[in-house]
Scaffold this motif. Sequence first.
Motif, short mmCIF file in Angstrom:
data_model
loop_
_atom_site.label_atom_id
_atom_site.label_comp_id
_atom_site.label_asym_id
_atom_site.label_seq_id
_atom_site.Cartn_x
_atom_site.Cartn_y
_atom_site.Cartn_z
N GLY A 103 0.83 -1.27 -0.07
CA GLY A 103 -0.04 -0.03 -0.01
C GLY A 103 0.73 1.40 -0.02
N GLY A 104 0.40 2.25 -0.96
CA GLY A 104 1.14 3.61 -0.87
C GLY A 104 2.70 3.56 -1.59
N CYS A 105 2.89 2.44 -2.17
CA CYS A 105 4.52 2.34 -2.61
C CYS A 105 4.55 3.23 -3.57
CB CYS A 105 4.49 0.95 -3.02
SG CYS A 105 3.69 0.57 -4.63
N VAL A 106 5.60 3.45 -3.74
CA VAL A 106 6.20 4.19 -5.13
C VAL A 106 7.25 3.60 -5.76
CG1 VAL A 106 5.53 6.63 -4.58
CG2 VAL A 106 7.71 5.77 -3.79
N GLY A 107 7.14 3.31 -6.90
CA GLY A 107 8.20 2.59 -7.76
C GLY A 107 7.92 1.10 -7.79
N CYS A 108 6.50 0.76 -7.52
CA CYS A 108 6.16 -0.57 -7.55
C CYS A 108 5.66 -1.12 -9.01
CB CYS A 108 5.10 -0.78 -6.66
SG CYS A 108 3.72 0.38 -6.70
N ASN A 109 5.81 0.14 -9.97
CA ASN A 109 5.68 -0.58 -11.39
C ASN A 109 6.73 0.23 -12.22
OD1 ASN A 109 4.17 1.65 -12.54
ND2 ASN A 109 2.49 1.17 -11.32
#
Length: 247
Positions: A103-109
Amino acid sequence: MRQTYLENHAASGLRGHYLHAVYLINLATPTEQLLRQSIGSLVHYMQLAELLNADGVVFHPGSHLGAGFDGMLEQMAGAMREILDTVPRSPAKLIVENSAGSGGCVGCNFGQLGRIVAAVDSDRVGVCLDTQHMFASGYDVRTRDQVTATLDRFGEDVGFDRLALVHANDSRKPLGSNVDRHANIGEGEMGIDAFRLLFEDGRLNGVPWLIEVPGEEHRGPDLDNINRLRACAGLPARAVAESVAVR
Ligand SMILES: [Zn+2]
């Protein structure tokens, strides 16, 4: 101690060496104090990398904690520019690692990774592709077609010229689980064929591959895992004596 490190590194014959920043770093935090501490910590790693002549500092971009990726992109890019400007002579690249997608991740795609890199706009920024995080965030690589499609996407969204290194880990959790849990090579949900197919594709082969696997009885990355990967790449197994250098 620095001299000992440099001498051991020179003797090891390793192609590169990297520092991995602490997981508490969060350049996407909405809290000013945490942002300043995160920048300070990464500056410290970059200075250390300069002293050790290391090739890069790997970090996880963090979490926007509900503020949204778009809203935090400029802050992250500005923070990365500030870090690079503070350590202008460091030969190390500042390397953003893809995350598993909680949740809330950045850079996860790959799309987000590519946008972060483009926003910083510096040739001192690179990307680390972690195979477990990639799989957990929904990119399948268990068949040849899936490897082709996944790496095509990486090429479009990020670009292979930005790829600095690979973290080669199998996954204890299924495809798209968004959970960061590494398994030994060939013992997880990805399976040994995924690694063979990734090497066969060839587009990841120009950079160092590092392992972050649990090893036997959780004693950490070991020669056995390295040799499993080497077999996937069609390389001969390494002898025990050489393992010290690669751990
Ligand atoms: Zn990793």
